[in-house]
Design a protein around this motif. Sequence first.
Motif: not given
Length: 110
Positions: A17-29
């Motif tokens: 899901x888009x919100x999960x992908x965004x959360x993973x991206x923020x965490x990775x950053x």
Amino acid sequence: MPDSPFAGETQTVYQLETRDAEAISRCKERIHSICTEYLQRPVRVYTVHGHRYEGTIVNVDDHYVYLQLSTEHGRALLPGPYANPFYNPYYGNVILPLVLFDLLAISLIV
């Protein structure tokens, strides 16, 4: 020429899901930023899989943090007498790439 075994329609069985992908991206950053801040510093790293590693962060890219392991952790990678720096001078130069989003905690060793 025979048909490809992958030809035909596909059925999606999982999509992030888009919100999960965004959360993973923020965490990775965030993890990337922290690892960059502590380059060339001794750290203890815990992964989400329950592994613990000690070493020095020697590099960080968009996907991995590269940890030069301290000598006590290398026996799992190279068993036997060759794991001893006395027998193998290259032993102390083991670099382990760890996936950024697999990291659970990073502790600075002081």
